[in-house]
Scaffold this active site. Structure first.
Site, PDB file in Angstrom:
ATOM      1  N   ARG A 166     -13.159  -8.790   1.949  1.00 25.95           N
ATOM      2  CA  ARG A 166     -11.752  -8.497   1.646  1.00 25.95           C
ATOM      3  C   ARG A 166     -10.923  -9.758   1.872  1.00 25.95           C
ATOM      4  O   ARG A 166     -10.047 -10.092   1.077  1.00 25.95           O
ATOM      5  CB  ARG A 166     -11.228  -7.355   2.546  1.00 25.95           C
ATOM      6  CG  ARG A 166     -11.852  -5.999   2.284  1.00 25.95           C
ATOM      7  CD  ARG A 166     -11.473  -5.452   0.934  1.00 25.95           C
ATOM      8  NE  ARG A 166     -10.038  -5.349   0.772  1.00 25.95           N
ATOM      9  CZ  ARG A 166      -9.292  -4.343   1.232  1.00 25.95           C
ATOM     10  NH1 ARG A 166      -9.861  -3.319   1.827  1.00 25.95           N
ATOM     11  NH2 ARG A 166      -7.979  -4.321   1.047  1.00 25.95           N
TER      12      ARG A 166
ATOM     13  N   ASP B 214     -17.606   6.973  -0.534  1.00 25.18           N
ATOM     14  CA  ASP B 214     -16.338   6.798   0.191  1.00 25.18           C
ATOM     15  C   ASP B 214     -16.035   8.128   0.882  1.00 25.18           C
ATOM     16  O   ASP B 214     -16.694   9.148   0.622  1.00 25.18           O
ATOM     17  CB  ASP B 214     -15.224   6.400  -0.809  1.00 25.18           C
ATOM     18  CG  ASP B 214     -13.895   6.070  -0.132  1.00 25.18           C
ATOM     19  OD1 ASP B 214     -13.881   5.840   1.099  1.00 25.18           O
ATOM     20  OD2 ASP B 214     -12.858   6.053  -0.834  1.00 25.18           O
TER      21      ASP B 214
ATOM     22  N   GLN C  28     -10.217  -3.955  -2.970  1.00 24.99           N
ATOM     23  CA  GLN C  28     -11.492  -3.544  -2.400  1.00 24.99           C
ATOM     24  C   GLN C  28     -12.642  -3.845  -3.358  1.00 24.99           C
ATOM     25  O   GLN C  28     -13.685  -4.373  -2.962  1.00 24.99           O
ATOM     26  CB  GLN C  28     -11.459  -2.034  -2.097  1.00 24.99           C
ATOM     27  CG  GLN C  28     -12.768  -1.516  -1.534  1.00 24.99           C
ATOM     28  CD  GLN C  28     -13.062  -2.083  -0.153  1.00 24.99           C
ATOM     29  OE1 GLN C  28     -12.224  -2.013   0.724  1.00 24.99           O
ATOM     30  NE2 GLN C  28     -14.244  -2.649   0.031  1.00 24.99           N
TER      31      GLN C  28
ATOM     32  N   ARG D 189       0.886  -1.184   0.000  1.00 26.01           N
ATOM     33  CA  ARG D 189       0.000   0.000   0.000  1.00 26.01           C
ATOM     34  C   ARG D 189       0.909   1.215   0.000  1.00 26.01           C
ATOM     35  O   ARG D 189       1.743   1.375   0.899  1.00 26.01           O
ATOM     36  CB  ARG D 189      -0.889   0.007   1.247  1.00 26.01           C
ATOM     37  CG  ARG D 189      -1.549   1.350   1.487  1.00 26.01           C
ATOM     38  CD  ARG D 189      -2.609   1.318   2.555  1.00 26.01           C
ATOM     39  NE  ARG D 189      -3.787   0.614   2.084  1.00 26.01           N
ATOM     40  CZ  ARG D 189      -4.977   0.644   2.711  1.00 26.01           C
ATOM     41  NH1 ARG D 189      -5.113   1.335   3.822  1.00 26.01           N
ATOM     42  NH2 ARG D 189      -6.002  -0.010   2.227  1.00 26.01           N
TER      43      ARG D 189
ATOM     44  N   HIS E 262      -7.732   1.060  -6.005  1.00 25.51           N
ATOM     45  CA  HIS E 262      -7.838   0.140  -4.848  1.00 25.51           C
ATOM     46  C   HIS E 262      -8.517  -1.156  -5.331  1.00 25.51           C
ATOM     47  O   HIS E 262      -9.649  -1.451  -4.964  1.00 25.51           O
ATOM     48  CB  HIS E 262      -8.638   0.823  -3.736  1.00 25.51           C
ATOM     49  CG  HIS E 262      -8.535   0.161  -2.402  1.00 25.51           C
ATOM     50  ND1 HIS E 262      -7.709  -0.919  -2.147  1.00 25.51           N
ATOM     51  CD2 HIS E 262      -9.162   0.433  -1.212  1.00 25.51           C
ATOM     52  CE1 HIS E 262      -7.833  -1.273  -0.876  1.00 25.51           C
ATOM     53  NE2 HIS E 262      -8.712  -0.475  -0.288  1.00 25.51           N
TER      54      HIS E 262
ATOM     55  N   CYS F  94     -16.387   1.348   1.437  1.00 28.15           N
ATOM     56  CA  CYS F  94     -15.221   0.490   1.703  1.00 28.15           C
ATOM     57  C   CYS F  94     -14.737   0.598   3.135  1.00 28.15           C
ATOM     58  O   CYS F  94     -14.028  -0.290   3.606  1.00 28.15           O
ATOM     59  CB  CYS F  94     -14.090   0.822   0.728  1.00 28.15           C
ATOM     60  SG  CYS F  94     -13.407   2.478   0.948  1.00 28.15           S
TER      61      CYS F  94
HETATM   62  N1   CP Z   1     -11.071  -0.354   2.967  1.00 25.89           N
HETATM   63  C1   CP Z   1      -9.780  -0.399   3.324  1.00 25.89           C
HETATM   64  O1   CP Z   1      -8.881  -0.607   2.517  1.00 25.89           O
HETATM   65  O2   CP Z   1      -9.569  -0.215   4.649  1.00 25.89           O
HETATM   66  P1   CP Z   1      -8.173  -0.018   5.382  1.00 25.89           P
HETATM   67  O3   CP Z   1      -7.649   1.348   5.023  1.00 25.89           O
HETATM   68  O4   CP Z   1      -8.505  -0.114   6.854  1.00 25.89           O
HETATM   69  O5   CP Z   1      -7.225  -1.084   4.951  1.00 25.89           O
HETATM   70  N1  NVA Z   2     -10.236   6.698  -0.643  1.00 20.14           N
HETATM   71  C1  NVA Z   2      -9.728   6.211   0.631  1.00 20.14           C
HETATM   72  C2  NVA Z   2      -9.874   4.738   0.712  1.00 20.14           C
HETATM   73  C3  NVA Z   2      -9.424   4.134   2.025  1.00 20.14           C
HETATM   74  C4  NVA Z   2      -9.559   2.649   2.066  1.00 20.14           C
HETATM   75  C5  NVA Z   2      -8.286   6.627   0.795  1.00 20.14           C
HETATM   76  O1  NVA Z   2      -7.506   6.499  -0.154  1.00 20.14           O
HETATM   77  O2  NVA Z   2      -7.945   7.122   1.870  1.00 20.14           O
END
Ligand code: CP
Ligand code: NVA
Length: 308
Positions: free
Chosen positions: A294, A225, A137, A107, A134, A266
């Protein structure tokens, strides 16, 4: 090499296979305590590195549990604690990690970090979120939709809010799984034109509709989101909230969707901003099924990556 970098970069047949396998693996574990190993141990003897340059709850825990259920081992690494965060190149990091582990999940912020990792690693790399996409997700979200409502092909999905990284992967999925996507939000926060183009080229009907009530008419699924993503500056918060306030998903807005429409987010959510608790905890909501899925979706992704 089966890297899982993005939904639009993965074959349609592989994507379908991953969803079907995730569902079968989930069914096979029904009723088992979370710590029970799967009957099948495809990751036995395998080591997986989970690298986080941003915070995470779901991605971190679901990957870790998923690897263990499949008989593998994990190490969770924070980007700032690695030499990667102190000047070592991504290419060198990728080549070194490939000597220790069988699979890398990362990530990160800039998508270029992910693609460079994949270019130089000798083992598969999985995208655990970048500023742009993502994909894990949305694989979980497709699985969740299909569990509740059957095939997603031909359905109408409405994204209300910021055209962000999660929205981008929904656009990729629209193209690959054959559903229609309506985006409703302010023009300043439209989704990336390139990704709208991808979905349209694949035959998906992508509509941009500024009026959220018009947008959700006939929706099978409404998704939103956070209004401020991890890569957005805190100084942009007030401006973004002002732009997005009219796109909150609340009971009034949901009443214009199909009566059996699902609601997804998400997570993590900012309750009473992008969605109200009445919707998040209401009859349309499948947010915790998404979170659970997930785990199942990523287990199938890892098996695909490792050809297991
Ligand atoms: N939805 C998601 O990716 O959550 P986290 O940021 O907690 O991993
Ligand atoms: N759009 C959000 C998703 C988190 C899972 C971010 O990137 O922070």
């Amino acid at each position: 090499m089966n890297h899982f970098l993005d939904i639009h970069k993965t074959d349609q047949s592989a994507l379908r296979g991953i969803i079907d396998q995730a569902r079968a693996m989930k069914d096979a574990r029904k009723g088992c305590p979370r710590g029970t190993p799967d009957a099948d141990q495809p990751l036995a003897g395998h080591m997986v590195a989970l690298i986080f340059e941003k915070p995470s709850t779901r991605t971190r825990v679901s990957f870790d549990v998923g690897v263990r259920q499949m008989g593998g081992q994990t190490m969770v690494l924070s980007g700032t604690d690695m030499q990667l965060g102190h000047g070592e190149t991504i290419a060198d990091t990728a080549r070194v990690l490939s000597r220790y582990v069988d699979l890398i999940m990362i990530r990160t912020f800039d998508e270029a970090v992910l693609t460079e990792m994949a270019e130089y690693a000798d083992v598969p790399v999985i995208n655990g979120l970048t500023d742009r996409t993502h994909p894990c997700q949305i694989m979980a979200d497709v699985l969740t939709f299909e569990e509740h409502r059957g095939p997603i092909k031909g359905k109408k999905v409405v994204w209300s809010g910021d055209g962000n990284n999660v929205c981008s992967s929904f656009l990729h999925a629209a193209g690959q799984f054959g559903f229609d996507l309506t985006f409703t939000g302010p023009a300043q926060l439209d989704p990336e034109a390139e990704f709208v183009g991808f979905a349209r080229n694949k035959g998906s009907r992508v509509t941009i509709e500024r009026d959220p009530v018009n947008a959700v008419e006939g929706a099978d699924l409404v998704v939103t989101d956070t209004w401020v993503s991890m890569h957005d500056s805190q100084s942009s918060k007030e401006r973004r909230h002002n732009l997005l306030r009219g796109y909150q998903v609340n009971e009034e807005l949901m009443s214009h969707a199909k009566p059996d429409a699902l609601f997804m987010h998400c997570l993590p959510a900012h309750r009473e901003d992008e969605a109200t608790s009445a919707v998040m905890d209401g009859p349309h909501s499948v947010i915790f099924d998404e979170a659970e899925n997930r785990l199942h979706a990523q287990k199938a992704i890892m098996r695909w990556c490792l050809d297991k």
